[in-house]
Design a protein around this motif. Structure first.
Motif, PDB file in Angstrom:
ATOM      1  N   GLU A  94       0.693  -0.691  -0.282  1.00 21.54           N
ATOM      2  CA  GLU A  94      -0.196   0.376  -0.202  1.00 21.54           C
ATOM      3  C   GLU A  94       0.835   1.488   0.231  1.00 21.54           C
ATOM      4  OE1 GLU A  94      -2.781  -0.571   3.042  1.00 21.54           O
ATOM      5  OE2 GLU A  94      -3.754   1.747   2.255  1.00 21.54           O
ATOM      6  N   ILE A  95       0.656   2.197  -0.389  1.00 24.54           N
ATOM      7  CA  ILE A  95       0.746   3.841  -0.979  1.00 24.54           C
ATOM      8  C   ILE A  95       0.183   4.521   0.316  1.00 24.54           C
ATOM      9  CG2 ILE A  95       1.764   5.540  -1.832  1.00 24.54           C
ATOM     10  CD1 ILE A  95       2.673   3.942  -4.248  1.00 24.54           C
ATOM     11  N   TYR A  96       0.841   5.557   1.306  1.00 22.67           N
ATOM     12  CA  TYR A  96       0.823   7.046   2.076  1.00 22.67           C
ATOM     13  C   TYR A  96       1.044   8.024   1.664  1.00 22.67           C
ATOM     14  CZ  TYR A  96      -2.336   3.414   5.444  1.00 22.67           C
ATOM     15  OH  TYR A  96      -2.892   2.978   5.911  1.00 22.67           O
ATOM     16  N   LEU A  97      -0.062   8.740   1.193  1.00 17.98           N
ATOM     17  CA  LEU A  97       0.593  10.229   1.146  1.00 17.98           C
ATOM     18  C   LEU A  97       0.413  11.343   2.041  1.00 17.98           C
ATOM     19  CD1 LEU A  97       2.468  12.251  -0.772  1.00 17.98           C
ATOM     20  CD2 LEU A  97       0.257  12.685  -2.092  1.00 17.98           C
ATOM     21  N   GLY A  98       1.213  11.967   2.962  1.00 15.07           N
ATOM     22  CA  GLY A  98       1.038  12.758   4.015  1.00 15.07           C
ATOM     23  C   GLY A  98       0.689  14.107   3.914  1.00 15.07           C
ATOM     24  N   LEU A  99      -1.055  14.241   3.691  1.00 15.44           N
ATOM     25  CA  LEU A  99      -1.662  16.135   3.133  1.00 15.44           C
ATOM     26  C   LEU A  99      -1.633  17.052   3.582  1.00 15.44           C
ATOM     27  CD1 LEU A  99      -4.448  13.708   2.128  1.00 15.44           C
ATOM     28  CD2 LEU A  99      -2.288  14.566  -0.075  1.00 15.44           C
ATOM     29  N   ALA A 100      -1.053  16.649   5.362  1.00 11.37           N
ATOM     30  CA  ALA A 100      -1.592  17.728   5.742  1.00 11.37           C
ATOM     31  C   ALA A 100      -0.994  17.036   8.028  1.00 11.37           C
ATOM     32  CB  ALA A 100      -2.980  18.628   6.287  1.00 11.37           C
TER      33      ALA A 100
ATOM     34  N   VAL B 183      -2.300  19.109  15.316  1.00 11.70           N
ATOM     35  CA  VAL B 183      -3.766  19.182  14.435  1.00 11.70           C
ATOM     36  C   VAL B 183      -3.853  18.354  13.682  1.00 11.70           C
ATOM     37  CG1 VAL B 183      -2.748  22.085  13.840  1.00 11.70           C
ATOM     38  CG2 VAL B 183      -1.853  20.346  12.204  1.00 11.70           C
ATOM     39  N   PRO B 184      -5.498  18.112  13.161  1.00  9.57           N
ATOM     40  CA  PRO B 184      -5.369  16.978  12.264  1.00  9.57           C
ATOM     41  C   PRO B 184      -4.642  16.759  11.285  1.00  9.57           C
ATOM     42  CG  PRO B 184      -7.570  18.836  12.462  1.00  9.57           C
ATOM     43  CD  PRO B 184      -5.934  19.637  12.652  1.00  9.57           C
ATOM     44  N   PHE B 185      -4.355  15.685  11.293  1.00  2.62           N
ATOM     45  CA  PHE B 185      -3.083  14.663  10.233  1.00  2.62           C
ATOM     46  C   PHE B 185      -3.742  13.968   9.572  1.00  2.62           C
ATOM     47  CE2 PHE B 185      -0.773  10.099  10.192  1.00  2.62           C
ATOM     48  CZ  PHE B 185       0.216  10.496   8.936  1.00  2.62           C
ATOM     49  N   ALA B 186      -3.817  14.372   7.785  1.00  3.62           N
ATOM     50  CA  ALA B 186      -4.172  13.591   6.549  1.00  3.62           C
ATOM     51  C   ALA B 186      -3.212  12.990   6.072  1.00  3.62           C
ATOM     52  CB  ALA B 186      -5.505  14.773   6.643  1.00  3.62           C
ATOM     53  N   PHE B 187      -3.868  12.435   6.012  1.00  4.68           N
ATOM     54  CA  PHE B 187      -3.141  11.287   4.142  1.00  4.68           C
ATOM     55  C   PHE B 187      -4.098  10.274   3.241  1.00  4.68           C
ATOM     56  CE2 PHE B 187      -4.093   8.611   8.206  1.00  4.68           C
ATOM     57  CZ  PHE B 187      -4.309   7.619   7.924  1.00  4.68           C
ATOM     58  N   LEU B 188      -3.974  10.626   1.888  1.00  7.44           N
ATOM     59  CA  LEU B 188      -4.544   9.393   1.011  1.00  7.44           C
ATOM     60  C   LEU B 188      -3.261   8.222   1.710  1.00  7.44           C
ATOM     61  CD1 LEU B 188      -5.498   9.340  -1.564  1.00  7.44           C
ATOM     62  CD2 LEU B 188      -3.255   9.583  -2.662  1.00  7.44           C
ATOM     63  N   ALA B 189      -4.351   7.441   1.026  1.00 16.08           N
ATOM     64  CA  ALA B 189      -4.085   5.742   0.507  1.00 16.08           C
ATOM     65  C   ALA B 189      -5.014   5.051  -0.337  1.00 16.08           C
ATOM     66  CB  ALA B 189      -4.233   5.536   1.975  1.00 16.08           C
ATOM     67  N   ALA B 190      -3.987   4.388  -1.115  1.00 22.38           N
ATOM     68  CA  ALA B 190      -4.159   3.394  -2.214  1.00 22.38           C
ATOM     69  C   ALA B 190      -3.624   1.965  -1.809  1.00 22.38           C
ATOM     70  CB  ALA B 190      -3.796   4.559  -3.147  1.00 22.38           C
ATOM     71  N   TRP B 191      -4.379   0.784  -1.955  1.00 19.01           N
ATOM     72  CA  TRP B 191      -3.878  -0.068  -2.509  1.00 19.01           C
ATOM     73  C   TRP B 191      -4.422  -0.839  -2.987  1.00 19.01           C
ATOM     74  CZ3 TRP B 191      -7.227   2.679   0.723  1.00 19.01           C
ATOM     75  CH2 TRP B 191      -9.167   2.835   0.839  1.00 19.01           C
ATOM     76  N   PRO B 192      -4.022  -2.417  -3.482  1.00 21.35           N
ATOM     77  CA  PRO B 192      -5.250  -3.172  -4.279  1.00 21.35           C
ATOM     78  C   PRO B 192      -6.410  -3.766  -3.917  1.00 21.35           C
ATOM     79  CG  PRO B 192      -2.365  -4.066  -3.233  1.00 21.35           C
ATOM     80  CD  PRO B 192      -3.025  -2.717  -2.907  1.00 21.35           C
ATOM     81  N   GLY B 193      -7.241  -3.547  -4.835  1.00 22.29           N
ATOM     82  CA  GLY B 193      -8.322  -3.995  -4.999  1.00 22.29           C
ATOM     83  C   GLY B 193      -9.238  -5.659  -4.543  1.00 22.29           C
TER      84      GLY B 193
END
Ligand code: PAN
Ligand code: ZN
Length: 191
Positions: A100-106, A147-157
């Motif tokens: 899986e891949i995570y990307l930090g946003l905020a 502060v709120p911690f936000a990230f995107l995650a994408a994984w194999p279906g």
């Protein structure tokens, strides 16, 4: 063969919300109470402040099926339960060898990973950090900032989500505040 219509989604970079989200999952302290190590702190908070939002997941609505790459954003509220930072439930993928891949946003947080034999690691995540969850690593995230911690995650279906293993055994290590710093320590409640 089904040909899907291409779609663009927007991420509100300041809040981490995904628009349009097909589904938003809210996780509160009451339903996650067993996952925090300091059970006295859980009871104290619920008795004095009542329930609290720990995190929200905005799902894009991509089908959980082979060939797809479902994705979501997660926003974890700042705060602690005892010394332990607000965190996600955490899971292994049912198919253990799916990454899986995570990307930090905020905000800022930590990606906490562990293998089934209890080996643990943590990765510091900030806006722009790409965190890679290799195959076989269970994973959860914690908000170690103010502060709120936000990230995107994408994984194999086809990966699937196994929450039961973490519910039964806990994580081997937990992220707590020690001398004002986020620190991984052994989880006293790990089985
Ligand atoms: C993430 C997580 C999300 C919420 O999208 O599902 O951050 O955490 P829990 O699923 O542990 O509640 C992911 O890792 N998907 O595979
Ligand atoms: Zn996952």
């Amino acid at each position: 063969m089904l040909i899907m219509e291409p779609r663009a989604f927007a991420i509100e970079m300041d809040t981490g919300a995904l628009r349009p989200a097909e589904r938003v999952i809210r996780r509160t302290l009451r339903e996650m109470r067993a996952l925090f190590a300091d059970q006295d702190a859980v009871e104290r908070i619920l008795a004095t402040d009542g329930d609290r939002l720990i995190y929200e997941v905005c799902l894009a609505g991509i089908e959980e099926a082979a060939g797809q790459i479902p994705y979501s954003t997660t926003v974890i509220q700042p705060g602690r339960v005892g010394d332990e930072f607000h965190m996600t439930k955490g899971h292994f993928h049912v198919l253990r060898d799916r990454a899986e891949i995570y990307l930090g946003l905020a905000g800022e947080g930590h990606l906490i990973l562990q293998t089934e034999d209890g080996t643990a690691r943590s990765l510091s995540m900030r806006p722009g950090t790409v965190g890679y969850v290799p195959p076989h690593w269970g994973h959860r995230t914690a908000n170690s900032g103010s502060v709120p911690f936000a990230f995107l995650a994408a994984w194999p279906g086809e990966a699937g989500h196994d929450y039961g293993t973490v519910e039964e055994r806990g994580f081997a290590q937990i992220l707590v505040s020690r001398d004002g710093r986020p620190t991984l320590i052994a989880n006293p409640t790990h089985v």
